[in-house]
Motif scaffolding. Structure first.
Motif, mmCIF file in Angstrom:
data_model
loop_
_atom_site.group_PDB
_atom_site.id
_atom_site.type_symbol
_atom_site.label_atom_id
_atom_site.label_comp_id
_atom_site.label_asym_id
_atom_site.label_seq_id
_atom_site.Cartn_x
_atom_site.Cartn_y
_atom_site.Cartn_z
ATOM 1 N N VAL A 8 0.736 -1.114 -0.089
ATOM 2 C CA VAL A 8 0.086 0.035 -0.206
ATOM 3 C C VAL A 8 1.034 1.156 -0.015
ATOM 4 O O VAL A 8 1.807 1.310 0.591
ATOM 5 C CB VAL A 8 -0.776 -0.141 1.136
ATOM 6 N N ARG A 9 0.493 2.307 -1.046
ATOM 7 C CA ARG A 9 1.127 3.627 -0.802
ATOM 8 C C ARG A 9 -0.040 4.362 -0.744
ATOM 9 O O ARG A 9 -1.214 4.254 -1.267
ATOM 10 C CB ARG A 9 1.760 3.697 -2.337
ATOM 11 N N LYS A 10 0.246 5.581 0.110
ATOM 12 C CA LYS A 10 -0.691 6.504 0.068
ATOM 13 C C LYS A 10 0.094 7.924 0.204
ATOM 14 O O LYS A 10 0.905 8.175 0.730
ATOM 15 C CB LYS A 10 -1.234 6.533 1.689
ATOM 16 N N GLU A 11 -0.642 8.714 -1.003
ATOM 17 C CA GLU A 11 -0.307 10.044 -1.294
ATOM 18 C C GLU A 11 -1.373 11.087 -0.976
ATOM 19 O O GLU A 11 -2.324 10.732 -1.230
ATOM 20 C CB GLU A 11 0.253 10.285 -2.549
ATOM 21 N N THR A 16 3.942 12.039 0.348
ATOM 22 C CA THR A 16 3.724 10.660 0.322
ATOM 23 C C THR A 16 3.629 10.138 1.818
ATOM 24 O O THR A 16 4.753 10.299 2.715
ATOM 25 C CB THR A 16 4.889 9.745 -0.097
ATOM 26 N N THR A 43 -2.344 7.032 9.529
ATOM 27 C CA THR A 43 -3.102 6.993 7.694
ATOM 28 C C THR A 43 -2.996 5.229 7.682
ATOM 29 O O THR A 43 -4.155 4.962 6.978
ATOM 30 C CB THR A 43 -1.749 7.332 6.994
ATOM 31 N N LEU A 47 -6.648 3.746 6.455
ATOM 32 C CA LEU A 47 -6.720 2.913 5.374
ATOM 33 C C LEU A 47 -7.484 1.541 5.429
ATOM 34 O O LEU A 47 -8.257 1.182 4.693
ATOM 35 C CB LEU A 47 -5.345 2.635 4.619
ATOM 36 N N GLU A 52 -9.570 6.210 4.396
ATOM 37 C CA GLU A 52 -8.864 6.853 3.357
ATOM 38 C C GLU A 52 -8.691 5.683 2.423
ATOM 39 O O GLU A 52 -9.105 4.447 2.799
ATOM 40 C CB GLU A 52 -7.438 7.078 3.776
ATOM 41 N N ARG A 53 -8.458 6.059 0.973
ATOM 42 C CA ARG A 53 -8.172 5.119 -0.059
ATOM 43 C C ARG A 53 -6.754 4.988 -0.440
ATOM 44 O O ARG A 53 -6.153 6.025 -0.272
ATOM 45 C CB ARG A 53 -8.959 5.642 -1.365
ATOM 46 N N PRO A 54 -6.333 3.640 -0.678
ATOM 47 C CA PRO A 54 -4.891 3.623 -0.897
ATOM 48 C C PRO A 54 -4.779 4.357 -2.170
ATOM 49 O O PRO A 54 -5.527 4.126 -3.052
ATOM 50 C CB PRO A 54 -4.486 2.160 -0.962
ATOM 51 N N THR A 55 -3.380 5.128 -2.527
ATOM 52 C CA THR A 55 -3.114 5.436 -3.968
ATOM 53 C C THR A 55 -2.764 4.321 -4.524
ATOM 54 O O THR A 55 -3.040 4.173 -5.887
ATOM 55 C CB THR A 55 -2.012 6.347 -3.888
ATOM 56 N N SER A 67 -10.870 -3.023 -0.371
ATOM 57 C CA SER A 67 -10.919 -1.809 -1.256
ATOM 58 C C SER A 67 -12.153 -1.850 -1.958
ATOM 59 O O SER A 67 -12.450 -0.512 -2.262
ATOM 60 C CB SER A 67 -9.736 -1.816 -2.169
#
Ligand SMILES: Nc1ncnc2c1ncn2[C@@H]1O[C@H](COP(=O)(O)OP(=O)(O)O)[C@@H](O)[C@H]1O
Ligand SMILES: [Mg+2]
Lengths: 346, 292
Positions: A8-11, A16, A43, A47, A52-55, A67
């Motif tokens: 998972v990446r979140k921006e 970031t 964060t 998620l 929040e939505r993951p990038t 998701s």
């Protein structure tokens, strides 16, 4: 319920907050996300909750891809850092809220009330049904927030710094109490904290985070005894460090070998990490680290001294017995009993 | 030594560093009261004295006059449309501004304040330019049987324009202060968007909302400038109460003018009392909303 966080990446705009985070949370475990402020703990928790939505990447609840589900469908219990209790509702109404808004199989009002007082018993607030949040202490509010989250029979329980706003005494009590509740209810629980004592004491496993990355996942013993990075070594517990050089399988400070073998470390600059209390004091001058005392402080049962070591007067902190006659300018020689070498940064 | 002895030594009088001397304080208070008395209370009293100058009978006659009744009805109608419209608009705008991040937010806030900074006459003129005989829209609408200018729709539009900041202005700081925590808690517990609004957001803002509606209503009923430009002053048709007061006054019908004016003054007093009651009871909750 097992929860799997996969790459998972979140921006946020340009920033970031999480970079390629993967984590397997086992069913029924109590796991702590530990890290300094701003490391991305909240964060990650949000998620998992779906707030929040993951990038990039995905989050799985068991085998299903969460998701694709809304927050409501995920059925997670979220306890917010500042409780977020509904101030115009009584304690009982707060706890019953999740049941009242159900569209399918909403229990009758009497049943909701019964469940609310059951949960109040569980969180040891029996009889406070009619109070409003403003009439409760911080610790009591946090318990109500937990009861409210438990009321929906969540698949996962998520707590963001649950005891962050409470004083030390109440924190310790609630910590023990949370562990008991967890053992009683068996929910898969993830809690966020920046307090290592809390994480190490309470959690089955600890996830150490820094700058949007997971540094290490393991039991309290794992992260304390075998930290896998300089960050974890210095973040968990007390630590001292010294820049050293590795040559021919030995560790050197300036031109002196300090009696530590490093057969597996490649030659070059490195940093030696050890616990300031985990040392042996030595006589003599060969095969040890030697320096002069620059400062000395009595801290409770031990004495903390700052030692200037080597030609460039690198400072290092040690804990020695109070009986040791150390004073300024005294020369002390020592060797860590346990240590870890990390290649020098850069 | 269980009981305290009566004090025999005179305590030195405590003087706070920030407090003015006693005479200075009384001076300031006297000036404030005098000012308010001359500029607010006196005119208000005069309104009622003038209204009852020729007795209660004349007062009642002035009010049940068909033109006066029509003006009262129209005023109520305009308020009944524009207040709910601005209620919905105010909540929507405040919600968008307080709970979401988006580009152009600062611009939207400025835009909401526009009616406060523009003279009401200009607000009215804008509608004349938009819907008047010389405009693009006006003749086309007229051809399709829709009258805006010099008719009720124009008055409603002008009133909505002039009063739209009131509710939004009350709610924006309140909602910003409250943040999104409660809403997130509600949806995490399974509440739908609508349930969240109804059970969580609305109760959290209800006093601020009521306060805003109260001010909005007072202004909607009392608006003169903008309405005057678009109304056309047709007696019995497009005259609101403030316009009717002016007409009667210009005709030297003092009793009639002040009788209708006394209704507006009464509305102002009721608004003031309700507003004060709200502040006393829910002061803490609306304290965050002091924006103007
Ligand atoms: N909604 C957001 N918009 C922009 N940046 C955010 C947002 N939420 C968090 N961040 C940033 O992401 C980083 C990690 O935040 P967070 O997860 O709250 O950290 P922690 O809980 O570990 O203190 C911080 O630098 C924070 O400023
Ligand atoms: Mg946080």
């Amino acid at each position: 319920m097992e929860v799997r966080v996969a790459h998972v990446r979140k921006e946020f705009d340009r920033f970031t907050a999480l970079r390629d985070v993967s984590l397997d949370i086992r069913s029924g475990e109590l796991i702590a996300l530990l890290g300094p402020s701003g490391s991305g703990k909240t964060t990650l928790l949000r998620l998992i909750a779906g707030l929040e939505r993951p990038t990039k990447g995905a989050i799985f609840f068991g085998d299903e891809d969460a998701s694709l589900k809304t927050v409501q469908e995920r059925n997670v219990g979220f306890v917010f850092q500042h409780y977020a209790l509904f101030r115009h509702m009584t304690v009982a109404e707060n706890i019953g809220f999740g049941l009242k808004v159900r569209r399918h199989n909403r229990p009758p009002d009497a049943e909701i009330r019964r469940r609310a007082s059951e949960l109040l018993d569980l969180v040891q607030l029996t009889g406070l049904e009619k109070r409003y949040p403003a009439q409760l202490s911080g610790g009591q509010r946090q318990r109500v927030a937990l009861a409210r989250a438990l009321a929906i029979e969540p698949r996962v329980l998520l707590l963001d710094e649950p005891f962050g706003a409470l004083d030390a005494q109440v924190r310790r009590e609630l910590r023990r109490w949370l562990r008991e509740i967890h053992d009683k209810t068996g929910h898969t629980t993830v809690f966020v904290t920046h307090d290592q004592e809390e994480a190490l004491e309470l959690a089955d496993r600890v996830v150490v985070m820094s700058q949007g990355r997971i540094e290490q996942v393991g039991t309290a013993d794992d992260v304390y005894d075998t930290p896998n990075s300089p960050f974890v070594f210095s973040f968990i517990g007390e630590s001292s460090m010294l820049p050293v050089k590795v040559e021919k399988g030995e560790v050197w400070i300036a031109d002196r070998a300090i009696g530590i073998a490093a057969p597996d470390t490649p030659d070059g600059e490195a940093v030696l990490y050890f616990r300031p209390h985990d040392i042996e004091l030595l006589e003599g001058s060969g095969g040890c680290i030697a320096g002069t005392v620059a400062a000395s402080r009595r801290v409770a049962g031990t004495r903390h001294v700052e030692l200037e070591v080597g030609g460039d007067r690198q400072r290092v902190e040690l804990e020695i017995p109070t009986s040791h006659p150390a004073s300024e300018k005294t020369r002390i020689a020592f060797r860590p009993k346990k240590w870890k070498l990390f290649p020098a940064a850069g | 030594m269980a009981e305290a002895k009566p004090a025999t030594v005179r305590q030195p009088r405590f003087r706070s560093a920030v407090t003015e001397t006693r005479p200075a304080r009384y001076m300031l208070m006297a000036i404030a009261f005098l000012f308010l008395g001359i500029f607010l209370v006196l005119p208000l009293v005069v309104v009622f004295i003038e209204a009852f100058q020729k007795g209660t009978g004349a007062f009642v006659d002035a009010l049940i006059d068909p033109d006066a009744m029509a003006a009262i009805r129209l005023t109520l109608l305009v308020a009944a449309i524009s207040v709910p419209a601005n209620l919905v608009f105010g909540i929507t705008a405040a919600w968008a501004i307080a709970k979401f991040e988006f580009k152009g937010k600062a611009f939207l806030i400025t835009l909401i304040d526009l009616p406060f900074s523009v003279s009401p006459v200009i607000s009215g003129l804008v509608y004349v330019l938009l819907f008047g005989a010389g405009s693009l829209l006006g003749p086309w609408l007229k051809a399709h049987g829709v009258e805006i200018l010099f008719a009720v729709p124009g008055i409603v539009l002008a009133t909505v324009f002039v009063t739209f900041p009131f509710v939004a202005r009350e709610l924006i700081p309140l909602m910003q202060e409250q943040g999104t925590g409660d809403e997130e808690a509600a949806i995490s517990l399974g509440a739908s968007g609508w349930q969240t609004f109804w059970f969580v957001t609305l109760p959290n803002i209800k006093w601020g909302l009521l306060y805003g509606v109260l001010l909005c209503n007072a202004r909607a009923m009392g608006e003169f400038g903008a309405v005057s430009v678009v109304s056309g002053h047709i007696r019995g048709l497009t005259n609101t109460m403030p316009l009717h007061v002016e007409i009667l006054y210009n005709e030297y019908n003092a009793v009639g003018a002040f009788a209708v004016a006394s209704l507006l003054a009464g509305l102002a007093l009721v608004t003031l009392v309700l507003k004060t009651l709200l502040e006393i009871r829910y002061g803490a909750e609306i304290a965050a909303t002091r924006g103007h």
